[in-house]
Write a protein that holds these residues in place. Structure first.
Motif, short mmCIF file in Angstrom:
data_model
loop_
_atom_site.label_atom_id
_atom_site.label_comp_id
_atom_site.label_asym_id
_atom_site.label_seq_id
_atom_site.Cartn_x
_atom_site.Cartn_y
_atom_site.Cartn_z
N ILE A 179 0.81 -1.32 0.16
CA ILE A 179 -0.26 -0.02 -0.04
C ILE A 179 0.89 0.77 -0.53
O ILE A 179 1.67 1.54 0.64
N ASP A 180 0.48 2.23 -0.91
CA ASP A 180 1.12 3.45 -1.25
C ASP A 180 0.41 4.56 -0.34
O ASP A 180 -0.66 4.65 0.16
N ALA A 181 1.25 5.25 0.15
CA ALA A 181 0.65 6.62 0.55
C ALA A 181 0.98 7.66 0.64
O ALA A 181 2.59 7.95 0.59
N VAL A 182 0.19 9.42 0.32
CA VAL A 182 0.75 10.23 0.61
C VAL A 182 0.05 11.34 1.49
O VAL A 182 -0.68 11.33 1.82
N GLU A 328 -0.95 10.90 -9.25
CA GLU A 328 0.46 10.15 -9.90
C GLU A 328 0.71 9.32 -9.34
O GLU A 328 1.27 7.67 -9.99
N THR A 329 1.12 8.62 -7.85
CA THR A 329 0.72 7.18 -7.78
C THR A 329 0.57 6.71 -7.89
O THR A 329 1.14 5.25 -7.92
N GLY A 335 0.74 1.42 -13.41
CA GLY A 335 1.92 1.36 -14.88
C GLY A 335 2.53 -0.26 -14.05
O GLY A 335 3.06 -0.92 -14.71
N GLU A 336 2.90 -0.27 -12.95
CA GLU A 336 4.16 -0.86 -12.83
C GLU A 336 3.19 -2.33 -11.58
O GLU A 336 3.83 -3.45 -11.42
N ARG A 337 2.38 -2.30 -11.23
CA ARG A 337 2.12 -3.31 -10.72
C ARG A 337 2.50 -3.39 -9.29
O ARG A 337 3.43 -2.82 -9.02
N ASP A 338 3.10 -4.27 -8.38
CA ASP A 338 4.35 -5.28 -7.75
C ASP A 338 5.24 -5.80 -8.15
O ASP A 338 5.90 -5.91 -7.63
N GLN A 339 5.80 -4.47 -9.05
CA GLN A 339 7.15 -4.18 -10.14
C GLN A 339 7.92 -3.72 -9.11
O GLN A 339 9.87 -3.82 -8.94
N THR A 340 7.30 -2.73 -8.22
CA THR A 340 8.07 -1.08 -6.79
C THR A 340 7.56 -1.64 -5.85
O THR A 340 6.38 -2.38 -5.97
N PRO A 341 8.62 -1.13 -5.39
CA PRO A 341 7.93 -0.67 -3.48
C PRO A 341 7.20 -0.38 -3.25
O PRO A 341 6.80 0.75 -4.23
#
Length: 357
Positions: A179-182, A328-329, A335-341
């Motif tokens: 999960i991402d957070a901003v 943007e996140t 675009g990158e799904r699970d390919q980036t942290p």
């Protein structure tokens, strides 16, 4: 799901990621690989994708969205649909919504807004409903300041749709959940305010906060700056409850806070939010105190601080930028799904110096 809807989602996947993998995409949609392959064959015949082993990519003459072109011809349909769930649409959140909306329009993305009215149950319902309606990602401002139980995390894990937390911390999320957070770095904003007052010779700075999601971060930043600057730590730190209509409770809190500051020798205060700071200004002037000569005030939020009788110096959280960065996140995650942290992004507030300090 009808054929054209499937093909539209395939196109969005190819444009966002540069490629679609048949088996992965079929699994996510709960469809057979054969169905997706038939759709790819139709899209390839139309010249919208190029078949490759295991999936499809953009045709060689198509441009990526990053170049400014849509990459799928002249279609006016959105590249993706992203949901934004907020507790309410007043006071703090309109600039966040506006920032996300501006970024969405620039990227050719449709933004769908929902409000929970601070109801955690409605939050879970909206997450599930948006996911079932096929949104590509969701930006979420949780109903509660801290996600202190597993209900929200379980809902996010269950829907399988990428979620970006906005103006909330992802601390406490299960480590298995990407999960991402901003969010705004409110602790740092409080440090900026205390440093500003210390630079003007104040050796003691009180803190008054209304109960909110922001307040705990402000308290931490204030405490950290007091210790770092070596300031007197006896100035009052007060958490004001939400006002009760018509009973004068807020005025009582303001008077008691000012009395506490003066008794402790503090001639400056950081106050969250703006309207509370404006109220403190009025109380100080009623006492015959000059602002800033006798008592300095820094507001936190900067929505209406400049309109006070003495324009208030204020810390401004980067709300527009938070909305843009969250959108943007979402696009990055699509675009990158699970390919980036996963990313935990904090944006620094700014200090707007006016007459009150």
């Amino acid at each position: 799901m009808i054929a054209e809807e499937r093909r539209e989602r395939i196109l969005r996947e190819v444009v966002l990621r540069g490629r679609v993998e048949v088996l992965d995409f079929a699994t996510r949609l709960g469809l057979s690989g054969m169905t997706i392959r038939r759709d790819l064959a139709v899209l390839a015949e139309r010249g919208l994708v190029r078949r490759v082993h295991g999936g499809a990519v953009l045709p060689d003459d198509a441009e990526s969205p990053a170049t400014g072109a849509r990459g799928i011809g002249s279609s006016s349909r959105p590249l993706a649909t992203i949901g934004l769930i907020v507790p309410d649409v007043s006071y703090y959140f309109p600039p966040v919504i506006r920032g996300a909306g501006e970024a969405a329009r620039a990227a050719g993305i449709r933004l769908v807004l929902g409000a929970t009215n601070y109801d955690a149950r409605e939050e879970a319902r909206q997450l599930t409903r948006l996911s079932r309606n096929g949104v590509d990602a969701i930006m979420l401002v949780t109903a509660r300041p801290q996600i202190d139980d597993l209900t929200t995390w379980d809902t996010i894990a269950g829907i399988g749709t990428p979620v970006v937390l906005v103006e909330r911390s992802a601390g406490g999320a299960p480590t298995s959940l990407r999960i991402d957070a901003v969010r705004s770095d409110h602790s740092y904003g409080a440090e900026i305010a205390v440093d500003h007052l210390a630079e003007r010779g104040h050796r003691s700075v009180g803190l008054l906060c209304r109960e909110s999601a922001t307040a705990p971060w402000i308290v931490r930043g204030h405490s950290r700056a007091i210790a770092r600057q070596g300031l007197d730590a006896t100035a009052p730190v007060v958490m004001a409850p939400s006002p009760r209509w018509g009973d004068g409770s807020t005025s009582d809190v303001l008077r008691a806070f000012l009395d506490g500051c003066l008794a402790a020798g503090a001639q400056a205060a950081l106050v969250l939010p703006d309207e509370l700071a404006i109220g403190l200004l009025s109380i100080a002037e009623e006492r015959g105190l000059r602002v800033p000569e006798d008592f300095a005030i820094v507001a936190y939020d900067d929505e209406i601080a400049a309109l006070a009788g003495v324009p208030l110096t204020a810390i401004a959280p980067p709300k527009l930028a938070v909305g843009r960065r969250a959108l943007e996140t979402c696009v990055m995650r699509l675009g990158e799904r699970d390919q980036t942290p996963s990313q935990r992004t904090k944006l620094a507030p700014t200090l707007n110096v006016r007459d009150s300090s």
